[in-house]
Design an enzyme around this catalytic site. Sequence first.
Site, PDB file in Angstrom:
ATOM      1  CE  LYS A 212      -1.861   1.570   3.962  1.00 18.96           C
ATOM      2  NZ  LYS A 212      -1.366   2.903   4.316  1.00 18.96           N
ATOM      3  CG  ASN A 213       2.552   2.922   3.717  1.00 17.48           C
ATOM      4  OD1 ASN A 213       1.184   2.896   3.511  1.00 17.48           O
ATOM      5  ND2 ASN A 213       2.953   2.383   4.792  1.00 17.48           N
TER       6      ASN A 213
ATOM      7  NE  ARG B 123      -1.067  11.403   7.836  1.00 19.07           N
ATOM      8  CZ  ARG B 123      -0.477  12.666   8.181  1.00 19.07           C
ATOM      9  NH1 ARG B 123      -1.399  13.810   8.653  1.00 19.07           N
ATOM     10  NH2 ARG B 123       0.523  13.142   7.653  1.00 19.07           N
TER      11      ARG B 123
ATOM     12  CB  CYS C 126      -5.819  10.514  11.793  1.00 16.78           C
ATOM     13  SG  CYS C 126      -4.546  10.041  11.971  1.00 16.78           S
TER      14      CYS C 126
ATOM     15  NE  ARG D  47      -0.077   9.891  10.820  1.00 11.80           N
ATOM     16  CZ  ARG D  47      -0.128   8.428  10.023  1.00 11.80           C
ATOM     17  NH1 ARG D  47      -1.381   8.126  10.277  1.00 11.80           N
ATOM     18  NH2 ARG D  47       0.574   8.127   8.900  1.00 11.80           N
TER      19      ARG D  47
ATOM     20  CG  ASP E  33       2.572   1.136   9.536  1.00 14.61           C
ATOM     21  OD1 ASP E  33       2.310   2.060  10.292  1.00 14.61           O
ATOM     22  OD2 ASP E  33       2.794   1.516   8.301  1.00 14.61           O
TER      23      ASP E  33
ATOM     24  CB  VAL F 199       7.326   6.432  14.663  1.00 14.87           C
ATOM     25  CG1 VAL F 199       7.083   7.225  13.752  1.00 14.87           C
ATOM     26  CG2 VAL F 199       8.552   5.369  14.375  1.00 14.87           C
TER      27      VAL F 199
ATOM     28  NE  ARG G 159      -7.142   3.766   5.473  1.00 15.04           N
ATOM     29  CZ  ARG G 159      -6.172   4.410   6.604  1.00 15.04           C
ATOM     30  NH1 ARG G 159      -6.615   4.633   7.747  1.00 15.04           N
ATOM     31  NH2 ARG G 159      -5.058   4.625   5.807  1.00 15.04           N
TER      32      ARG G 159
END
Length: 417
Positions: free
Chosen positions: A22-23, A93, A117, A122, A306, A328, A398
């Site tokens: 996804k990223n 985002r 969020c 963020r 993540d 993070v 998502r």
Amino acid sequence: MDKFVVSGGRALDGEVAISGAKNAALPMLAASLLSAEPLRLSNLPELRDVQTMRRLLEMLGAEVRAEASGRICASLAAPKSLSAPYDLVRTMRASILVLGPLLGRFGRADVSLPGGCAIGARPVDIHVDALRSMGAEVKIRGGHISARSKGLRGARIDLPLPTVTGTENVMMAAALADGDTVIENAAREPEVRDLAGCLNAMGARISGAGGSKITISGVRRLHGAEREILPDRIEAGTYLVAGAMTGGRVALRFSGELALGEVAAALRKAGAKVRFGEGFAELDMAGRRPRSVNLATAPWPGFPTDMQAQFTALNAIASGHALVRESVFEQRFMHVAELKRMGADIEPLGREVLIRGVRQLQAAPVMATDLRASASLVLAALVAEGETVIHRVYHMDRGYERIEQKFSALGAEIRRV
Ligand code: UD1
């Protein structure tokens, strides 16, 4: 709204294929805005965030065509609009990723502010400051970023934090800027390097991506290209943790041993046998209960934020005590309250949690709050006694492709209702 119903107690055993990341997919889709010629992407995961990005590109005037399963072709000949509206940005985002390409190519972009969020404030101040140092005029008004430029100039940019999407936005803006841009303290994530590879295939001149100093020599135009998206290391890590928690055996069709570095190391500390080969990864827990693992998240090559929620779930049923530190993001322990409803013994200590492993979790109705928090609830449900109902699973859609089908293929009892 869809829910998952999960019956716990089965050791997973089987094989699944890992989807495209996804990223990496999201910034590459945004990169298609940089050229009038088609960018063809393969290994594209079918995810809600990918659909959202596609809608955003189309709204901006891009032509986007699905060519086959997992293949997409996108190009932007002439923009219809140069704004990303709140309706889309608030659901994802990563919409902020259109800021750099639009400003770099058309000298103008309006993007709604992503705002807070579920995982903390963020902000996007670093993106904005970096673009300003390249000569953009950026105003923030009414919940809106409004950026203008008569031509971006190369600049030396020292990022105060190695932001992933910030680094990607600057790379995309700088690809068409006048002169050289040097990003210091750049994010080093594999997805950043994958995007640089995609941009270079489109004719950009980027070197050093994957390291903390990236140099981008601006070119006049970018052309079409073909690119395969790298596999999703977070999806892979999530299935491996599921295997470890259930005492099972999980084989993944996945090539990316290096991308799993710290995650594989943590799984081995938990007592799992983890093996990598040509195009596969395999975890075997041989019926054992995992041991607790201490960990602290950090930017790449550290332990990925993540994967923090998934390891919090693993520690909840492991033998021993563990400290898990989130370095993070400011607030990324939304899953803790839900795991406690299932009987986990977790004590919040600021940016850290102390987890005392219990032998057995119990099913309870729980609510997904963000993407990775939802994953941790599914993992907990797989080992809980009874039937867990997980509400708001749209968060999972998502970022996890066909999650219930993949878990079913591994022998889990999970249904979407
Ligand atoms: C990306 C990933 C996300 C992952 C995160 C960290 C995508 C689409 N998303 O998100 O899955 O969890 O990296 O690995 O790739 N920050 C600021 N100001 C800024 C930008 C960031 O203060 O302008 C802070 C953030 O609040 C956070 C830290 O920097 O504390 C890192 O965030 P960042 O790397 O920007 O995350 P994203 O790129 O949004």
